[in-house]
Write a protein that holds these residues in place. Structure first.
Motif, mmCIF file in Angstrom:
data_model
loop_
_atom_site.group_PDB
_atom_site.id
_atom_site.type_symbol
_atom_site.label_atom_id
_atom_site.label_comp_id
_atom_site.label_asym_id
_atom_site.label_seq_id
_atom_site.Cartn_x
_atom_site.Cartn_y
_atom_site.Cartn_z
ATOM 1 N N THR A 33 -73.043 -41.820 51.744
ATOM 2 C CA THR A 33 -73.463 -40.631 52.506
ATOM 3 C C THR A 33 -74.977 -40.421 52.378
ATOM 4 O O THR A 33 -75.683 -40.208 53.368
ATOM 5 N N LYS A 44 -65.111 -44.460 42.582
ATOM 6 C CA LYS A 44 -64.778 -44.434 44.016
ATOM 7 C C LYS A 44 -65.567 -43.315 44.690
ATOM 8 O O LYS A 44 -66.133 -43.489 45.776
ATOM 9 N N GLN A 45 -65.620 -42.151 44.029
ATOM 10 C CA GLN A 45 -66.392 -41.025 44.587
ATOM 11 C C GLN A 45 -67.887 -41.369 44.634
ATOM 12 O O GLN A 45 -68.584 -41.002 45.575
ATOM 13 N N GLN A 102 -68.724 -43.396 47.656
ATOM 14 C CA GLN A 102 -68.742 -42.563 48.875
ATOM 15 C C GLN A 102 -70.017 -41.723 48.945
ATOM 16 O O GLN A 102 -70.667 -41.623 49.986
ATOM 17 N N GLN A 103 -70.379 -41.121 47.804
ATOM 18 C CA GLN A 103 -71.589 -40.277 47.787
ATOM 19 C C GLN A 103 -72.842 -41.113 48.043
ATOM 20 O O GLN A 103 -73.747 -40.685 48.764
#
Ligand code: NDP
Length: 292
Positions: free
Chosen positions: A25, A17-18, A21-22
């Motif tokens: 970004t 999940k992280q 997101q990264q």
């Protein structure tokens, strides 16, 4: 006593999940993380591993390039392709799936990958950096094992960690990472005398030999954390065709405090840490060349 399950699928889902997101970004900043995976030959296990890596990239917003070459692809052409990928700004990580066909010098090929794109961490510069305690990339499988230990707050500092298997891709880097985390290390190999006397004294036991179910319950200290890196295809009996580890899960789970299953343990974590390393490589590239 029955060991608690150290589930690599659940932990991977959380880390991924992280990663998504990264990746989003970085993409918004014009640096979509990119991974190139190269497969030479038709090894069926390698085909599965490589497909899973590409699928993981696609699912989490990473750009990916997948090169498949026939068994007779030459070393010269492979080196030329790596040189091109080293220079490609869309690619932050390059992975050459091992094993390579016998006519290709794996060492030469791995050394051709630019160290800052060597997301497997196998280049001699990255292996050396790991040895000196300042790794640029941690090899994915041992990195995944460390994350699993972290996830259960394992008391690594001061623990006796025994690693069975001393390969460059698993056993040795695993030992370095555990040493840096403050454990006291024993590394065993195929010549080790009285293996059980070592494994029985392990608070943390990591097994990576490629020998199906070789570690049995009587070889494990009660309450130990057991990490099974092995992936073996069962060749006979009612479970023929299924996977098993290097640890005999049924007997060890009655003795250990924690145990990783196979499948669903270290395997998913290896792919997850490949994505983590690719994100880290893209973040470094982003810092080096900020957008104006
Ligand atoms: P290698 O064959 O490169 O190395 C095996 C190591 O185990 C060697 O150091 C060897 O000793 C040692 N060994 C073999 N037999 C024994 C024994 N009876 N007692 C003690 N040590 C022994 O294997 P890898 O490290 O590449 O892989 C190990 C396993 O992990 C395999 O099952 C592989 O499929 C799996 N794997 C899983 C991954 C994952 O994502 N889960 C990723 C990578 C590998 P010696 O040095 O003396 O030969």
């Amino acid at each position: 006593m029955s060991a608690q399950l150290l589930d690599g699928r659940i932990l991977s889902t959380h880390i991924r999940k992280q990663i998504s997101q990264q990746a989003a970004t970085l993409s918004a900043q014009g640096h979509q993380p990119g991974l190139a995976v190269i497969l030479v030959g038709e090894n069926p296990a390698s085909q599965v591993y490589v497909r899973n890596k590409i699928k993981a990239c696609q699912e989490h917003g990473l750009y990916s390039v997948y090169d498949v070459y026939p068994d007779n692809f030459t070393q010269t052409d492979l080196l030329a392709r790596i040189t091109a990928l080293n220079a490609d700004p869309r690619i932050h990580g390059i992975l050459v799936q091992l094993p390579l066909p016998a006519h290709i010098d794996s060492h030469r090929v791995l050394e051709a990958i630019a160290p800052h794109k060597d997301v497997d961490g196998f280049h001699i510069a990255n292996a050396g950096a790991l040895m000196t305690g300042a790794p640029l990339f941690r090899p994915c499988t041992p990195y995944g094992c460390m994350k699993m230990l972290e996830s259960i707050d394992a008391p690594v500092r001061g623990a006796h960690a025994v690693i069975v298997g001393a390969s460059n891709i698993v056993g040795k880097p695993m030992a370095m990472l555990l040493l840096q985390a403050g454990a006291t290390i024993t590394i065993c190999n195929s010549k080790t005398r009285d293996l059980a006397s070592h494994t029985r004294s392990a608070d943390i036991l990591v097994v990576a030999t490629g020998r199906p179910r070789m570690i049995t319950g009587d070889m494990v200290k009660p309450g130990a954390i057991v990490i099974d890196v092995g992936i073996n295809r069962i060749t006979e009996g009612e479970n023929k065709g299924k996977l098993c580890g290097d640890v005999d899960f049924d007997s060890v789970r009655n003795v250990a405090g924690w145990i990783t299953p196979v499948p669903g343990g270290v395997g998913p974590m290896t792919i997850t840490m490949l994505l983590v390393n690719t994100i880290e490589a893209a973040q470094r590239a982003c810092t080096a060349t900020p957008q104006t």
